[in-house]
Design an enzyme around this catalytic site. Structure first.
Site, short mmCIF file in Angstrom:
data_model
loop_
_atom_site.label_atom_id
_atom_site.label_comp_id
_atom_site.label_asym_id
_atom_site.label_seq_id
_atom_site.Cartn_x
_atom_site.Cartn_y
_atom_site.Cartn_z
CG ASP A 15 57.61 -12.35 22.65
OD1 ASP A 15 56.96 -13.08 21.90
OD2 ASP A 15 57.38 -12.25 23.88
CD GLU A 264 56.22 -20.42 20.22
OE1 GLU A 264 56.27 -19.20 20.03
OE2 GLU A 264 55.46 -20.93 21.07
#
Ligand code: TRH
Length: 371
Positions: A15, A264
């Site tokens: 994040d 990711e």
């Protein structure tokens, strides 16, 4: 333009990693970036020099008064900004955008760009839009700095390795490891210790220098190494890395011959990772992805969607399935040169959509009168 990015750190570093990368790209374009984060600890190593123009602020407690309002408000990964905070940095004219997680699943193309009006509460009448990163032109694309190829062409692999205290012997292959705790990790170590394929015809098998990233990957490898007796014929040498800055993590990916990545953000960086060939063009480096596991196994479909987009051959699919614990088959053999070609083609396709920042800016411009 003034951008406010809100980031809640759930666990791991994805994040804050994505938000930091976006914030510095905004700043590099001469725009103002305020990054509101509930836990900025990881930035101490990820961004030791804090890029000029990024204003990192604590997102805690009560919303401050008297802030100049921004033109674009990015709510990263559904982090749910309370109305007092929204009103502290934005007006109803601000482009309020929900930046979602990256996926190659088909729903991304359907959902990208959809509006979401607020129907009740203090922000009734405000609206936000969903922004879905992705791998195709019908999605929001991937974060990619405009000067990335130039930096890759200039990258001095040997000098960087030396600066990290990594001595690469002739013919040795470098493998980076960033992972959670894959069940197949022990099999990978076995495979690297006694590789089946040879370096030179009639020569000894290739030596592997495994560069293990700090944190969970190091803990997982160390736990396994403690219980192993290293055979004198082992072809594996393990090097534990310190926490690297985000730029140096990129350099690590460019320096290796095979990269294991997770989550990711490092997946995208592995997709971009490349080194100039003797002919001067950028050549992709193969990679293996450990997807962030979800309790309901939603990550299984997400992994398959990515492998479909990659046009992964069966050897690469089989390796991913075992590496991600989708099946208990023995870990497939490494096929670095074939997987390099797959990575090269995937990179070329990933370069087709416009980059994520340019698309965010365009979406903001259609929403905010001043943007
Ligand atoms: O840390 P992650 O596993 O992040 C995960 C996923 O993003 C997941 O989807 C999310 O829900 C969860 O976090 C909360 O992997 P990821 O996404 O690759 O992020 C790692 C970041 O850390 C990336 O920006 C690269 C950076 N990094 C460094 O800067 N230095 C390092 O030494 C290493 C190993 C990573």
């Amino acid at each position: 333009m003034r951008w406010d990015i809100f980031c809640k750190v759930i666990d791991n570093y994805g994040d804050i990693g994505v938000c930091w990368r976006l914030a510095r790209q905004i700043a590099a374009h001469g725009q103002e970036a305020r990054l509101w984060v509930d836990d900025a600890l990881a930035l101490a190593w990820m961004a030791p020099d804090l890029a000029e123009g990024v204003d990192v602020r604590p997102w805690q407690g009560q919303a401050p008064n008297g802030l100049p309002r921004g033109d674009v408000l990015i709510e990263a990964f559904g982090c749910d900004i309370t109305p007092d905070w929204v009103q502290a940095v934005a007006t109803a004219d601000t482009a309020w955008i929900n930046l979602e997680y990256l996926s190659a699943e088909p729903y991304v193309e359907r959902m990208h760009g959809l509006p979401s009006p607020v129907l009740s509460g203090p922000l009734a009448g405000w609206r936000k839009r969903f922004f879905y990163p992705g791998f195709t032109s019908a999605t929001g694309g991937l974060l990619r700095e405009p000067d990335l190829p130039r930096r890759q062409h200039r990258f001095d692999r040997e000098a960087w390795l030396t600066a990290q205290g990594i001595q690469r012997k002739d013919g040795e292959r470098l493998v980076s490891l960033f992972c959670y705790e894959p069940v197949a990790l022990a099999s990978l170590l076995d495979q690297l210790e006694q590789p089946q394929e040879d370096g030179e015809p009639d020569g000894p098998p290739r030596l592997t220098h495994l560069l293990v990233t700090a944190g969970r990957a190091t803990a997982a490898v160390q736990a396994l190494m403690r219980g192993r007796s290293t055979s004198p014929s082992s072809r594996l040498c393990v090097h534990y890395l310190p926490r690297l800055s985000q730029d140096d993590y990129d350099h690590l990916l460019w320096a290796c011959d095979l990269n294991f990545v997770r989550g990711e953000d490092s997946l995208v960086r592995a997709l971009w990772a490349a080194r100039p060939s003797p002919a001067g063009d950028l050549q992709s480096i193969p990679f293996i992805w450990q997807i962030y596991p979800q309790h309901d196994d939603a990550h299984h479909d997400k992994l398959q969607a990515f492998l479909n987009w990659m046009r992964a051959p069966s050897s690469l699919r089989a390796f991913h399935d075992t590496w991600n614990g989708l099946d208990a088959a023995p870990l497939a053999g490494l096929d670095i040169s074939a997987w390099g070609k797959v990575a090269q083609q995937a990179r070329a396709r990933a370069l087709e959509p416009e980059d994520l920042f340019s698309q965010l800016r365009a979406m903001a411009a259609t929403m905010a009168p001043r943007a």
